[in-house]
Design a protein around this motif. Sequence first.
Motif, short mmCIF file in Angstrom:
data_model
loop_
_atom_site.label_atom_id
_atom_site.label_comp_id
_atom_site.label_asym_id
_atom_site.label_seq_id
_atom_site.Cartn_x
_atom_site.Cartn_y
_atom_site.Cartn_z
N PRO A 302 0.91 -1.23 0.12
CA PRO A 302 -0.03 0.05 -0.08
C PRO A 302 0.86 1.33 0.06
O PRO A 302 2.13 1.31 0.54
N ALA A 303 0.20 2.25 -0.62
CA ALA A 303 1.25 3.50 -0.85
C ALA A 303 0.86 4.35 0.46
O ALA A 303 0.09 3.79 1.11
N GLN A 305 -0.72 6.00 3.41
CA GLN A 305 -2.20 6.22 3.48
C GLN A 305 -2.56 7.60 4.01
O GLN A 305 -2.88 8.08 5.25
N LYS A 306 -1.94 8.80 3.09
CA LYS A 306 -2.33 10.25 3.51
C LYS A 306 -2.90 10.65 2.34
O LYS A 306 -2.93 10.12 1.24
N PRO A 307 -3.66 11.85 2.83
CA PRO A 307 -4.29 12.71 1.91
C PRO A 307 -3.13 13.19 0.74
O PRO A 307 -2.06 13.43 1.31
N THR A 308 -3.34 13.00 -0.67
CA THR A 308 -2.38 13.11 -1.47
C THR A 308 -2.69 14.59 -1.96
O THR A 308 -3.81 15.28 -1.83
N GLU A 310 -3.89 15.15 -4.84
CA GLU A 310 -4.98 14.90 -5.51
C GLU A 310 -6.31 15.55 -4.89
O GLU A 310 -7.19 15.94 -5.42
N THR A 311 -6.45 15.64 -3.49
CA THR A 311 -7.19 16.24 -2.85
C THR A 311 -7.43 17.72 -3.08
O THR A 311 -8.67 18.18 -3.32
N GLY B 150 -10.34 13.31 -9.59
CA GLY B 150 -9.09 14.12 -9.20
C GLY B 150 -8.17 12.93 -8.95
O GLY B 150 -7.10 12.79 -8.30
N ALA B 160 -5.13 -1.85 -3.52
CA ALA B 160 -4.42 -1.76 -2.56
C ALA B 160 -3.14 -0.78 -2.22
O ALA B 160 -2.83 -0.57 -1.36
N GLN B 161 -2.93 -0.04 -3.39
CA GLN B 161 -1.77 0.90 -3.45
C GLN B 161 -2.66 2.30 -3.24
O GLN B 161 -1.67 3.39 -3.18
N SER B 163 -5.11 5.01 -0.83
CA SER B 163 -5.61 5.48 0.44
C SER B 163 -7.12 5.18 0.30
O SER B 163 -7.88 5.04 -0.90
N ARG B 169 -12.97 7.25 -4.09
CA ARG B 169 -13.15 8.30 -5.24
C ARG B 169 -13.34 7.36 -6.45
O ARG B 169 -13.98 7.51 -7.48
N LEU B 196 -9.52 11.82 5.67
CA LEU B 196 -9.73 11.33 4.39
C LEU B 196 -10.99 11.92 3.92
O LEU B 196 -11.55 11.65 2.85
N GLU B 199 -12.12 14.77 1.09
CA GLU B 199 -11.92 14.77 -0.23
C GLU B 199 -13.09 13.95 -1.11
O GLU B 199 -13.36 14.38 -2.16
#
Lengths: 332, 265
Positions: A302-303, A305-308, A310-311, B150, B160-161, B163, B169, B196, B199
């Motif tokens: 998993p990348a 898990q934070k807002p990125t 893109e938000t 977005g 899985a990659q 958030s 979204r 989160l 968003e």
Amino acid sequence: MSDMQSRPAGTETPPAGTGNDTPPEAIKAIKLRHPWRMVLAVVLVVLAVLFIVDAAVNRPVYNWDEVGKYLFDTRVVEAAGYTLQLTVYSMVIAIILGIVLAVMRLSPNPVVKSVAWVYLWLFRGTPVYVQLVFWGLIGVIYKSIDIGIPGNEPWISIVTSDLLSYFALAIIGLALNEAAYMAEIVRAGLLAVDRGQEEAATALGLGWWHTMSRVILPQAMRVIIPPTGNEVISMLKTTSLVIAVPFTLELFTRTTDIAAKTYQPVPMLIVASIWYLAITSILMVGQYYLEKHYAKGIDQRPAPQKPTVETKAVAAVEAEMPPSDHHSGGGA
Amino acid sequence: MSAAETTMANAQTPMVKAEAVSKSYGSNLVLRSISLEVKRGEVLCLVGPSGSGKSTFLRCINHLETVSAGRLSVDGELVGYRQHGDKIYELHPKDAAKQRRDIGMVFQRFNLFPHMTAVENVMLAPTLLKKGMSKAKLKARALELLARVGLAERSDYYPAQLSGGQQQRVAIARALAMEPKLMLFDEPTSALDPELVGEVLEVMKELAKSGMTMIVVTHEMGFAREVADTLVFMDGGVVVESGDPREVLSNPQHQRTRAFLSKVL
């Protein structure tokens, strides 16, 4: 990457807390020792060497010259080919039939469900050897296969033994038996997929078939493959029972037949075992790659898990502007 | 009641019309005579304590659950059933599936397909169901939808990659891919980490602004106040109170609504 803060060399680590940008000192622990592992390994190696030397020198009944002579004998190589064919063909049929049966068992249709249940009851409830003898006798029980209306002259009539060779009967016997076991493996796989997946597919308007083939089955494969690999290897060895049909050209029967002439059963057993092991090893490699393929999307790390960024990009979309401050990752 | 059931859809027909809809599991009545209407372009927020039947009602609208009594129609068409004269017939699964294509749904737990990338998730339904569209065009459309939520840059990531907020979204983009006339949201932000939530709500706000008819089961009172045209408060399987969200939230008429709001606001 080169302009990252320089790491202090291990030996000259400054005391912790001096600089803000120096990483904390790495722990340099003395490795735990495992002396008993070494002792055990040495003992086992010594035993193995003793066994090998003994087998090579003191046991003439192994007759290694004979093993070498017959290992690549044309008849043996051919027999290995037949064994491999029996394994592959019957497993392919068994897997397809197993999927069909598993899906049937989970079907909402009670008729279809019962048919699958009866099939499993019958083919799992009797020994594969007995089934193979039955298949061998099929030409005696049903002399011809007739197509037409019962009570009238058949339109088409085929003599059973012309249609089905012993080789074909051996495959049918093995496959139909194995399908019953495969059905249970596949069913377990299908049930292991989260119910939300089916719901999401249904909510999208996908029909039952699309839901199964595109969403549920591909995910079930991950669960299905390891036990199926087990079944393939098991099948490889079960092929030695097709003498019951009787099909006599596979590895075990063929090597036994040769031994019956040379009066040296042990070397031929070794020859057969070497071939079984070789084929098993190849199949295991195949299984590894299949498992890797179906782990797609599951083993991914998993990348964060934070807002990125893109938000914020949502706001950019609001103003009908593509997020331009990033390289567009749109391509394939 | 048969006279009212016309299959003609026109601008006057409400998008969703529920008349005395009830649902029971055995002897357990979870929805009791729910009646409400959702007009085209309207955003309706369903709130209430857990177990109040709001999610069940939402799932009835696209026939993931069957209604046991009453009439529920979407765009003038009965959901899951077909009426001929006085008789009601069960719909063939194929026709039920066809009905669902016009209704997008977003789940609490995202339910993305983990073996497909984001763009493949979005493309799946149109690829299988919209015949005659080229693969390239389908992909371009899917990427457009991902850009809309977005996530253009994450199109090749597996769920899985991503958030939780990104996954949700993608799920919204996936639901939009069949060009639905109605969107259902089942607690879309309840499974998300607090940071989160924003968003996802932002994307939903945009969607509401674009004129999409939406029914949202949510605990986000701020969102309801800002975006919803109607707020419906449910408890114990009945609609306790409904109306303008600002009105209901600031001046609840019923004791049960007051009790609930005092806990969540």
